[in-house]
Design a protein around this motif. Structure first.
Motif, mmCIF file in Angstrom:
data_model
loop_
_atom_site.group_PDB
_atom_site.id
_atom_site.type_symbol
_atom_site.label_atom_id
_atom_site.label_comp_id
_atom_site.label_asym_id
_atom_site.label_seq_id
_atom_site.Cartn_x
_atom_site.Cartn_y
_atom_site.Cartn_z
ATOM 1 N N ARG A 208 38.496 20.808 18.608
ATOM 2 C CA ARG A 208 39.231 21.633 17.687
ATOM 3 C C ARG A 208 38.909 21.277 16.427
ATOM 4 O O ARG A 208 38.602 20.024 16.157
ATOM 5 C CB ARG A 208 40.901 21.561 17.839
ATOM 6 N N ALA A 209 39.007 22.233 15.569
ATOM 7 C CA ALA A 209 38.817 22.096 14.069
ATOM 8 C C ALA A 209 39.943 22.648 13.052
ATOM 9 O O ALA A 209 40.469 23.774 13.720
ATOM 10 C CB ALA A 209 37.480 22.180 13.523
ATOM 11 N N MET A 210 40.057 22.192 11.941
ATOM 12 C CA MET A 210 40.863 22.776 11.063
ATOM 13 C C MET A 210 40.045 23.407 9.757
ATOM 14 O O MET A 210 39.384 22.724 9.069
ATOM 15 C CB MET A 210 41.966 21.868 10.452
ATOM 16 N N ASN A 211 39.957 24.810 9.761
ATOM 17 C CA ASN A 211 39.471 25.518 8.606
ATOM 18 C C ASN A 211 40.215 24.849 7.439
ATOM 19 O O ASN A 211 41.339 24.841 7.047
ATOM 20 C CB ASN A 211 39.702 27.049 8.512
ATOM 21 N N VAL A 212 39.404 23.997 6.367
ATOM 22 C CA VAL A 212 39.681 23.682 5.169
ATOM 23 C C VAL A 212 40.549 24.716 4.187
ATOM 24 O O VAL A 212 41.551 24.348 3.557
ATOM 25 C CB VAL A 212 38.560 23.070 4.361
ATOM 26 N N GLU A 213 39.957 25.848 4.130
ATOM 27 C CA GLU A 213 40.639 26.913 3.151
ATOM 28 C C GLU A 213 41.827 27.298 3.696
ATOM 29 O O GLU A 213 42.959 27.346 2.928
ATOM 30 C CB GLU A 213 39.498 27.877 2.859
ATOM 31 N N SER A 214 41.790 27.757 5.075
ATOM 32 C CA SER A 214 43.117 28.387 5.598
ATOM 33 C C SER A 214 44.075 27.602 6.224
ATOM 34 O O SER A 214 45.181 28.003 6.798
ATOM 35 C CB SER A 214 42.578 29.742 6.408
ATOM 36 N N ARG A 215 43.625 26.305 6.703
ATOM 37 C CA ARG A 215 44.381 25.451 7.500
ATOM 38 C C ARG A 215 44.606 25.988 8.766
ATOM 39 O O ARG A 215 45.507 25.424 9.457
ATOM 40 C CB ARG A 215 45.653 25.126 6.651
ATOM 41 N N MET A 216 43.873 26.906 9.233
ATOM 42 C CA MET A 216 43.880 27.400 10.714
ATOM 43 C C MET A 216 43.341 26.453 11.695
ATOM 44 O O MET A 216 42.139 26.192 11.437
ATOM 45 C CB MET A 216 43.529 28.921 10.879
ATOM 46 N N THR A 217 43.828 26.265 12.801
ATOM 47 C CA THR A 217 43.242 25.445 13.785
ATOM 48 C C THR A 217 42.448 26.144 15.002
ATOM 49 O O THR A 217 42.843 27.426 15.355
ATOM 50 C CB THR A 217 44.277 24.736 14.645
ATOM 51 N N ILE A 218 41.072 26.020 14.835
ATOM 52 C CA ILE A 218 40.377 26.691 15.972
ATOM 53 C C ILE A 218 39.684 25.654 16.748
ATOM 54 O O ILE A 218 39.417 24.480 16.878
ATOM 55 C CB ILE A 218 39.299 27.470 15.226
ATOM 56 N N TRP A 219 38.981 26.674 17.945
ATOM 57 C CA TRP A 219 38.039 25.808 18.770
ATOM 58 C C TRP A 219 36.772 26.198 18.649
ATOM 59 O O TRP A 219 36.320 27.427 18.295
ATOM 60 C CB TRP A 219 38.362 26.101 20.382
ATOM 61 N N GLY A 220 35.813 25.290 18.662
ATOM 62 C CA GLY A 220 34.406 25.389 18.459
ATOM 63 C C GLY A 220 33.594 24.624 19.381
ATOM 64 O O GLY A 220 33.857 23.571 20.014
ATOM 65 N N THR A 221 32.412 25.057 19.701
ATOM 66 C CA THR A 221 31.511 24.519 20.621
ATOM 67 C C THR A 221 30.575 23.430 19.542
ATOM 68 O O THR A 221 29.813 24.098 18.782
ATOM 69 C CB THR A 221 30.592 25.254 21.417
ATOM 70 N N VAL A 222 30.301 22.446 19.782
ATOM 71 C CA VAL A 222 29.533 21.514 19.047
ATOM 72 C C VAL A 222 28.157 21.550 19.242
ATOM 73 O O VAL A 222 27.535 21.587 20.297
ATOM 74 C CB VAL A 222 29.770 19.895 19.386
ATOM 75 N N ARG A 223 27.383 21.903 18.288
ATOM 76 C CA ARG A 223 25.763 22.013 18.420
ATOM 77 C C ARG A 223 25.010 20.871 18.345
ATOM 78 O O ARG A 223 25.600 19.816 17.884
ATOM 79 C CB ARG A 223 25.322 23.090 17.638
ATOM 80 N N PRO A 224 23.699 20.685 18.814
ATOM 81 C CA PRO A 224 23.077 19.429 18.499
ATOM 82 C C PRO A 224 23.037 18.857 17.026
ATOM 83 O O PRO A 224 22.841 17.735 16.943
ATOM 84 C CB PRO A 224 21.878 19.757 19.258
#
Length: 138
Positions: free
Chosen positions: A114-130
């Protein structure tokens, strides 16, 4: 019985398996170095038998001296740390968006965090790239 006599007469030596053990305590999330490891003459089921398989990897749990290192005790190194600012990549059709986010947990390549968008403060899920960026899927 004949096979045993034949093997002994040819000078065949039985294979001796070894297990990798730490020589000092290695805390979780620490990277394993060559000086941290040794080989034990005993063999434990599920234990790593080659030192090269452990070097440069990260401990998932605390590893204690003299205890065998199991395959599940080690993982690839994390490329994203908690609270690190990372780039989010979103692409769908002809639209591509790149923005910054704050990682809410540690992550290794291929893991979803999970990560939080700095501008909108929305929490999203993302896949970590190398490379340490997060890929967000539609």
């Amino acid at each position: 019985m004949r096979a045993l006599v034949l093997a002994l007469s040819l000078g065949a030596m039985p294979a001796i398996a070894q297990s990798v053990i730490p020589v000092r305590a290695i805390r979780a999330e620490q990277v394993v170095r060559p000086s941290d490891l040794s080989l034990a003459q005993e063999t434990w089921p599920g234990a790593i038998s080659d030192i090269a398989d452990a070097i440069g990897r990260e401990a998932r749990v605390t590893l204690y001296p003299g205890r065998p290192i199991l395959a599940g005790d080690l993982a690839d190194r994390a490329v994203v740390d908690r609270n690190q600012i990372v780039l989010l990549h979103y692409a769908a059709g002809g639209l591509a968006i790149v923005t910054e986010a704050r990682a809410l947990s540690r992550g290794r390549p291929g893991e979803r965090i999970r990560a939080m968008n700095v501008e909108s403060r929305m929490t999203i899920w993302g896949t970590v790239r190398p490379d340490g960026t997060l890929e967000v899927m539609p």
